[in-house]
Design a protein around this motif. Structure first.
Motif, PDB file in Angstrom:
ATOM      1  N   LEU A  86       0.809  -1.226   0.000  1.00  0.00           N
ATOM      2  CA  LEU A  86       0.000   0.000   0.000  1.00  0.00           C
ATOM      3  C   LEU A  86       0.841   1.274   0.000  1.00  0.00           C
ATOM      4  N   PHE A  90       0.674   5.129  -2.278  1.00  0.00           N
ATOM      5  CA  PHE A  90       0.461   6.287  -1.406  1.00  0.00           C
ATOM      6  C   PHE A  90       1.718   7.150  -1.274  1.00  0.00           C
ATOM      7  N   GLY A 110      -3.680   6.451   3.670  1.00  0.00           N
ATOM      8  CA  GLY A 110      -2.930   5.206   3.510  1.00  0.00           C
ATOM      9  C   GLY A 110      -2.886   4.393   4.791  1.00  0.00           C
ATOM     10  N   TYR A 134       5.189   0.845   6.451  1.00  0.00           N
ATOM     11  CA  TYR A 134       4.568   1.969   5.726  1.00  0.00           C
ATOM     12  C   TYR A 134       5.335   3.260   5.994  1.00  0.00           C
TER      13      TYR A 134
END
Length: 233
Positions: A86, A90, A110, A134
């Motif tokens: 992800l 993003f 995100g 992330y």
């Protein structure tokens, strides 16, 4: 700062007086061994490849027994996979800010999607590792490396966890020996551990709902019943 005069026996404030060195446990030597093996593999066969995420995955995969190690490791793998995949789109949205939308909006969106995906997969306890990767990619990697770096880190994490689990079947704990865990039963143990992992996450979600959702549900039901009652009046 606490005044010494206020403390009758200042030595009670520190555990150093009664410190005893912990004994060398199985978990300690397993962790040290898997770190050693992973480091050697990445230094020589893989010619100096960065071992960071493989080492993290390997350490995550260590537990008191195979099943616990699988639960710890699969959390890291699922989290890294979801957060890693992800963060790729993003990152572009965050840095490019399309439609004039500020970067922080894309950043939070995100994070919310990482949370949602882990909940949808039933991997509630994988949320923290997912958000860690992330943020790591978002703030420490240049945009020309995001795609390749993220995919490499996902593979490294999985490799580290797999290596630790293989160590468990080659050198099983006393509990695993009693269960008959061995290299021959590796895939069967993986299957059983994955089932117990899903059950564990369902139980965690149920307990969370009982602890945090019950009062709200009662209040909501009370409000609805009161509205219905007022309508009849």
């Amino acid at each position: 700062m606490l005044d010494r005069a206020e403390v009758k026996n200042k030595w009670k404030l520190t555990p150093l007086k009664n410190f005893k060195s912990p004994r060398l446990t199985e978990r300690m030597w397993r962790t040290a061994l898997v770190v050693l093996i992973t480091s050697i593999i990445y230094e020589y066969p893989l010619e100096g490849r960065n071992p960071c995420f493989a080492l993290i995955g390997a350490v995550y995969g260590v537990g008191s027994q195979f099943e616990e190690g699988f639960h710890n490791g699969i959390n890291r793998v699922i989290g890294t996979l979801v957060g890693g995949l992800l963060v790729i789109p993003f990152y572009k949205l965050y840095t490019g800010q399309p439609f004039g939308i500020p970067g922080w909006v894309w950043l939070v969106a995100g994070v919310c999607l990482v949370l949602w995906c882990n909940f949808a997969l039933g991997a509630d306890s994988a949320i923290q590792p997912g958000i860690v990767i992330y943020f790591v990619v978002m703030f420490t990697v240049g945009k020309e490396r995001v795609l390749l770096y993220t995919i490499a880190r996902i593979l490294d994490t999985g490799f580290g966890v797999l290596l630790t689990l293989l160590l468990y079947v080659l050198y099983p704990s006393k509990y695993d020996k009693a269960k008959g865990v061995s290299l021959k039963t590796f895939w069967a143990e993986i299957n059983n551990a994955f089932r117990s992992y899903k059950s564990k996450n369902r139980t965690m979600r149920k307990k969370e709902h009982e602890n945090f959702g019950t009062d709200d549900d009662k209040n909501f039901s009370f409000i609805i019943s009161k509205i219905k009652k007022d309508k009849h009046l």
